[in-house]
Design a protein around this motif. Structure first.
Motif, PDB file in Angstrom:
ATOM      1  N   ARG A  10       0.830  -1.205   0.000  1.00  0.00           N
ATOM      2  CA  ARG A  10       0.000   0.000   0.000  1.00  0.00           C
ATOM      3  C   ARG A  10       0.867   1.259   0.000  1.00  0.00           C
ATOM      4  O   ARG A  10       0.598   2.225  -0.727  1.00  0.00           O
ATOM      5  CB  ARG A  10      -0.924  -0.009   1.219  1.00  0.00           C
ATOM      6  N   SER A  11       1.923   1.254   0.807  1.00  0.00           N
ATOM      7  CA  SER A  11       2.812   2.420   0.858  1.00  0.00           C
ATOM      8  C   SER A  11       3.569   2.592  -0.448  1.00  0.00           C
ATOM      9  O   SER A  11       3.818   3.725  -0.887  1.00  0.00           O
ATOM     10  CB  SER A  11       3.795   2.274   2.021  1.00  0.00           C
ATOM     11  N   THR A  12       3.937   1.479  -1.084  1.00  0.00           N
ATOM     12  CA  THR A  12       4.632   1.568  -2.366  1.00  0.00           C
ATOM     13  C   THR A  12       3.732   2.174  -3.436  1.00  0.00           C
ATOM     14  O   THR A  12       4.154   3.055  -4.198  1.00  0.00           O
ATOM     15  CB  THR A  12       5.104   0.175  -2.805  1.00  0.00           C
ATOM     16  N   ALA A  13       2.486   1.697  -3.493  1.00  0.00           N
ATOM     17  CA  ALA A  13       1.547   2.259  -4.469  1.00  0.00           C
ATOM     18  C   ALA A  13       1.285   3.733  -4.181  1.00  0.00           C
ATOM     19  O   ALA A  13       1.183   4.553  -5.106  1.00  0.00           O
ATOM     20  CB  ALA A  13       0.242   1.466  -4.450  1.00  0.00           C
ATOM     21  N   GLY A  14       1.187   4.088  -2.898  1.00  0.00           N
ATOM     22  CA  GLY A  14       0.982   5.489  -2.549  1.00  0.00           C
ATOM     23  C   GLY A  14       2.178   6.354  -2.898  1.00  0.00           C
ATOM     24  O   GLY A  14       2.028   7.507  -3.314  1.00  0.00           O
ATOM     25  N   LEU A  15       3.381   5.797  -2.732  1.00  0.00           N
ATOM     26  CA  LEU A  15       4.585   6.546  -3.080  1.00  0.00           C
ATOM     27  C   LEU A  15       4.642   6.836  -4.574  1.00  0.00           C
ATOM     28  O   LEU A  15       4.903   7.975  -4.994  1.00  0.00           O
ATOM     29  CB  LEU A  15       5.822   5.755  -2.644  1.00  0.00           C
ATOM     30  N   LEU A  16       4.385   5.808  -5.384  1.00  0.00           N
ATOM     31  CA  LEU A  16       4.465   5.997  -6.834  1.00  0.00           C
ATOM     32  C   LEU A  16       3.287   6.796  -7.378  1.00  0.00           C
ATOM     33  O   LEU A  16       3.345   7.277  -8.520  1.00  0.00           O
ATOM     34  CB  LEU A  16       4.534   4.632  -7.526  1.00  0.00           C
ATOM     35  N   ALA A  17       2.226   6.916  -6.597  1.00  0.00           N
ATOM     36  CA  ALA A  17       1.091   7.732  -7.048  1.00  0.00           C
ATOM     37  C   ALA A  17       1.444   9.208  -7.111  1.00  0.00           C
ATOM     38  O   ALA A  17       0.767   9.985  -7.798  1.00  0.00           O
ATOM     39  CB  ALA A  17      -0.108   7.514  -6.122  1.00  0.00           C
ATOM     40  N   SER A  18       2.506   9.591  -6.414  1.00  0.00           N
ATOM     41  CA  SER A  18       2.962  10.976  -6.484  1.00  0.00           C
ATOM     42  C   SER A  18       3.510  11.260  -7.881  1.00  0.00           C
ATOM     43  O   SER A  18       4.332  10.498  -8.400  1.00  0.00           O
ATOM     44  CB  SER A  18       4.047  11.222  -5.432  1.00  0.00           C
ATOM     45  N   PRO A  19       3.079  12.331  -8.531  1.00  0.00           N
ATOM     46  CA  PRO A  19       3.589  12.636  -9.882  1.00  0.00           C
ATOM     47  C   PRO A  19       5.106  12.764  -9.926  1.00  0.00           C
ATOM     48  O   PRO A  19       5.745  12.348 -10.896  1.00  0.00           O
ATOM     49  CB  PRO A  19       2.895  13.962 -10.224  1.00  0.00           C
ATOM     50  N   GLN A  20       5.688  13.310  -8.866  1.00  0.00           N
ATOM     51  CA  GLN A  20       7.139  13.472  -8.844  1.00  0.00           C
ATOM     52  C   GLN A  20       7.847  12.119  -8.830  1.00  0.00           C
ATOM     53  O   GLN A  20       8.812  11.896  -9.574  1.00  0.00           O
ATOM     54  CB  GLN A  20       7.547  14.300  -7.624  1.00  0.00           C
ATOM     55  N   GLU A  21       7.368  11.202  -7.979  1.00  0.00           N
ATOM     56  CA  GLU A  21       8.006   9.886  -7.901  1.00  0.00           C
ATOM     57  C   GLU A  21       7.778   9.084  -9.178  1.00  0.00           C
ATOM     58  O   GLU A  21       8.660   8.348  -9.621  1.00  0.00           O
ATOM     59  CB  GLU A  21       7.467   9.117  -6.693  1.00  0.00           C
ATOM     60  N   TRP A  22       6.601   9.214  -9.781  1.00  0.00           N
ATOM     61  CA  TRP A  22       6.347   8.482 -11.023  1.00  0.00           C
ATOM     62  C   TRP A  22       7.225   9.010 -12.154  1.00  0.00           C
ATOM     63  O   TRP A  22       7.661   8.251 -13.018  1.00  0.00           O
ATOM     64  CB  TRP A  22       4.869   8.574 -11.387  1.00  0.00           C
ATOM     65  N   ARG A  23       7.518  10.307 -12.141  1.00  0.00           N
ATOM     66  CA  ARG A  23       8.438  10.852 -13.140  1.00  0.00           C
ATOM     67  C   ARG A  23       9.842  10.282 -12.939  1.00  0.00           C
ATOM     68  O   ARG A  23      10.570  10.047 -13.912  1.00  0.00           O
ATOM     69  CB  ARG A  23       8.465  12.385 -13.052  1.00  0.00           C
ATOM     70  N   ARG A  24      10.218  10.054 -11.689  1.00  0.00           N
ATOM     71  CA  ARG A  24      11.527   9.444 -11.428  1.00  0.00           C
ATOM     72  C   ARG A  24      11.575   8.017 -11.970  1.00  0.00           C
ATOM     73  O   ARG A  24      12.611   7.581 -12.493  1.00  0.00           O
ATOM     74  CB  ARG A  24      11.814   9.450  -9.925  1.00  0.00           C
ATOM     75  N   VAL A  25      10.469   7.301 -11.849  1.00  0.00           N
ATOM     76  CA  VAL A  25      10.417   5.944 -12.405  1.00  0.00           C
ATOM     77  C   VAL A  25      10.552   5.989 -13.919  1.00  0.00           C
ATOM     78  O   VAL A  25      11.312   5.215 -14.525  1.00  0.00           O
ATOM     79  CB  VAL A  25       9.113   5.245 -11.987  1.00  0.00           C
ATOM     80  N   ARG A  26       9.828   6.888 -14.547  1.00  0.00           N
ATOM     81  CA  ARG A  26       9.894   7.008 -16.003  1.00  0.00           C
ATOM     82  C   ARG A  26      11.307   7.402 -16.448  1.00  0.00           C
ATOM     83  O   ARG A  26      11.810   6.909 -17.470  1.00  0.00           O
ATOM     84  CB  ARG A  26       8.874   8.042 -16.490  1.00  0.00           C
ATOM     85  N   ALA A  27      11.944   8.270 -15.671  1.00  0.00           N
ATOM     86  CA  ALA A  27      13.310   8.675 -16.016  1.00  0.00           C
ATOM     87  C   ALA A  27      14.279   7.500 -15.878  1.00  0.00           C
ATOM     88  O   ALA A  27      15.192   7.331 -16.704  1.00  0.00           O
ATOM     89  CB  ALA A  27      13.750   9.837 -15.127  1.00  0.00           C
TER      90      ALA A  27
END
Length: 489
Positions: free
Chosen positions: A81-98
């Motif tokens: 749940r915390s992992t999904a919540g972390l990646l739900a942040s636009p900033q963190e998801w941009r880091r994943v895409r990068a």
């Protein structure tokens, strides 16, 4: 008396202290741990091993790398749940895409949706994508981890090997731990004693009762037992987890058997590994298996072992009565009052002879005598069997093997005896396995396993090992870059 190669044991107050305070610069925040995982090359190599999306049925919305990243981040955030919540942040998801763009290219990164997957999507992917491929992922993890250890300077080749005093970076460390089951329930259905209502409970099918803390201070724990093998150098974040495995049985022998299998697999890849440090779960049969492969087996002698007569040496008129005591050869010495004590015989060399199919180990003794000291070679660490090379006496007749004589040499004679300075300096390296267990417990929500069933739990354990090695990889690169900058300055 001749000097002993292992050295005399010292009082605990005189032993050097190896505890160092963790400084602020060695701390690793959650944000840094996330960045470490996103830049770990193994995750992207593993993604290539997972099956491609099927043409039939509902199309896969996210590529496999996204679910591997979530598996590695789950131990960092302590829950799905915390992992999904972390990646739900636009900033963190941009880091994943990068991160995906850096390692897999712009085309793959452009295929990622604008939003991160939900917890339900990841939970579904674990069962349908990661669990069926877990054996393949585990094999790839072990292969990459051994190479990472070699790159980071562990188990170096070309370094002089001192068998009586191996270095920390030349040894494997292992142990098993039992995280608590995800639920306390043991029965799927119970009856409320007040209302008589039938209540349903979720039960972990893999959980069972285990005993921890050895035989003297047993502690009952219910959960699943997991074995970890690792290697490390001095300094923080230098550890590399090399292997992990589930221990199905509840006896100490089951854990030791799993450990021997894992160490055997690692030895084939880490040819310059000198030995293994383990706890009291290892008995003679386990030390025998490792010694035959050219490995030191450093652990404490079992409390049930008593002195056993070994041989009487008649190299002089006096003769010397040799016994096995405290993992080494001792001589029975008569005192002035008529009593006898067992005096350890000095060992001048721990000799290793590597053969084609197995190794041999010897203690080269120097028996003190008023007629002049006698050199005597004693095999240690391996209980010979009739299948081993036949030994012959002075008269040329074949001698019986240890198993035929009922002599358990591997149990009675250790390669590095316990009551010595060498053992006092080498055995404390085993505490690194407790550090692994502590990190593993801290990665669990409320210190309980966050998955049901061995298959899903193995995915979580794989993610834990990936996240730990990812940080070790990034810290090593940072220190290496800092050394290069200081060298050129």
């Amino acid at each position: 008396m001749p000097e002993d190669v292992f050295g005399a044991a010292l009082p605990e107050s005189e032993l050097p202290s190896r505890k160092f305070q963790l400084t602020d610069k060695d701390q690793r925040s959650v944000s840094e741990r996330v960045r470490d995982c996103l830049d770990y090359p193994l995750l992207y190599e593993m993604a290539e091993l997972l099956p491609a999306p099927s043409a039939a049925g509902c199309p896969r919305e996210y590529p496999a790398i996204v679910y591997l990243i979530m598996a590695a981040l789950t131990p960092v955030t302590k829950s799905k749940r915390s992992t999904a919540g972390l990646l739900a942040s636009p900033q963190e998801w941009r880091r994943v895409r990068a991160g995906v763009r850096r390692h897999l290219g712009r085309r793959v990164a452009a295929q990622l949706p604008l939003d991160a997957p939900s917890r339900g999507q990841y939970h579904y992917a674990v069962g349908k994508l990661l669990v069926p491929s877990i054996d393949l992922l585990e094999e790839e993890f072990r292969r990459y981890a051994t190479q990472q250890a070699l790159v980071q300077g562990l188990f170096p080749a070309g370094v002089h090997k001192v068998w009586s005093r191996p270095e920390r970076r030349q040894l494997l460390v292992g142990d098993a731990t039992v995280p608590k089951a995800p639920s306390k329930s043991r029965l799927r259905e119970t009856v409320d004693p007040v209302t008589g209502e039938l209540r349903n409970h979720r039960v972990d099918p893999a959980a069972r009762d285990y005993y921890e803390n050895g035989e003297k201070a047993k502690r009952l724990v219910r959960g699943t037992k997991w074995f970890f093998a690792s290697g490390r150098d001095d300094g923080y974040w230098t550890r590399v987890i090399l292997s992990f495995a589930h221990v199905a049985g509840g006896a100490y022998g089951d854990e030791a058997a799993v450990a021997v299998r894992q160490f055997t697999l690692l030895k084939s890849e880490l040819v310059d590994c000198m030995g293994v440090v383990y706890d009291g779960a290892f008995r003679g049969v386990h030390r025998d298996a490792l010694a035959r492969q050219g490995l030191l087996a450093v652990n404490k002698q079992h409390g049930s072992v008593v002195p056993v007569f070994y041989e009487r040496v008649t190299a002089c008129r006096r003769g010397h009565s040799l016994w096995c005591d405290q993992g080494r050869i001792a001589e029975s010495v008569r005192l002035d009052d008529g009593t006898r004590i067992l005096e350890p015989v000095p060992v001048t060399k721990l000799e290793h002879r590597a053969g084609v199919s197995k190794s041999r180990w010897y203690h080269v003794l120097l028996i003190p005598c008023r007629h002049g000291s006698h050199e005597f070679r004693v095999p240690v660490g391996i209980t010979t069997t009739p299948a081993d090379r036949a030994l012959r006496g002075i008269d040329g007749r074949p001698l019986k093997s240890d198993s035929q004589r009922g002599f358990h040499r591997a149990e009675l004679l250790q390669q590095i005896p316990e009551p010595t300075l060498s053992h006092q300096l080498v055995y404390p390296y085993r505490s690194d396995s407790e550090s692994v267990h502590s990190q593993f417990d801290l990665s669990l929500w409320n210190r309980r396993m966050i998955a049901y069933g061995v298959e899903r739990q193995k995915v979580f354990v794989l993610g834990f090992a990936l996240s730990q090695n990812a940080t070790s990889h990034q810290v090593f690169r940072a220190r290496q870059n800092a050394q290069q900058v200081s060298a050129t300055a």
